[in-house]
Motif scaffolding. Structure first.
Motif: not given
Length: 186
Positions: A13-40
């Motif tokens: 609830d608190q960090y998923a959106d922030y972490l997703f936005n951070y990740a997607v700007t670095r990997v440029s792929d929403a699905e990969i960013a979601k996976d990376i946030v889950q791994e985090t």
């Protein structure tokens, strides 16, 4: 000094959106960013016992996320010593099989087994690398051909990882263009 504590039940609830936005700007792929946030989040849960409370929860999760992004790039660039040159004429495509390194392992590939053609392609790749700006060529060779780690390259050349990945991207794009003009269209 403030001591922080972890509350894993509120992370999504608190960090998923922030972490997703951070990740997607670095990997440029929403699905990969979601996976990376889950791994985090998973890595955070597994290493919660190591949390010392010196940093805020979000800061700690971002540190984990940064490592996951680095791991992602290490994974996709782990085929060392192989030329990463697009075989596709479509420069906007990043589909599987577009990179030569993904084609090389195919034992049924006619091109792979043609020693003369492989030698000529190797020379064409080297000629294209020689046309790159000196620093780009050096970074490309160090990372892709010699397999030197991002950290070691950055330390040796005095650049940051973002600069390194920009140079690698520009090198690949220039090599693709050069090979399309001088090899694939011959």
């Amino acid at each position: 000094m403030t001591s922080y504590s972890l509350h894993p039940d509120t992370w999504v609830d608190q960090y998923a959106d922030y972490l997703f936005n951070y990740a997607v700007t670095r990997v440029s792929d929403a699905e990969i960013a979601k996976d990376i946030v889950q791994e985090t989040f998973l890595a955070g849960l597994k290493s919660a016992k190591n949390f010392k409370g010196d940093a805020a929860e979000r800061t700690w999760l971002i540190a984990i996320l940064k490592r996951k992004v680095i791991d992602h790039y290490r994974k996709i660039n782990s085929n060392k010593g192989k030329a990463e040159v697009r075989m596709s004429y479509n420069s906007s495509s990043d589909e599987d099989g577009d990179w030569l390194e993904e084609q090389v392992a195919d034992p049924f590939s006619v091109l792979e087994n043609d020693e003369i053609e492989n030698e000529e392609l190797g020379l064409a790749i080297q000629n294209c690398i020689d046309k790159l700006p000196k620093k780009q060529a050096r970074v490309f060779k160090m990372k892709t051909i010699q397999g030197i780690s991002t950290e070691d390259i950055c330390n040796e050349l005095g650049i940051n990882p973002s600069n390194l990945w920009v140079m690698i991207h520009r090198s690949r794009t220039a090599l693709m263009d050069c090979l399309n003009q001088n090899w694939f269209n011959v």
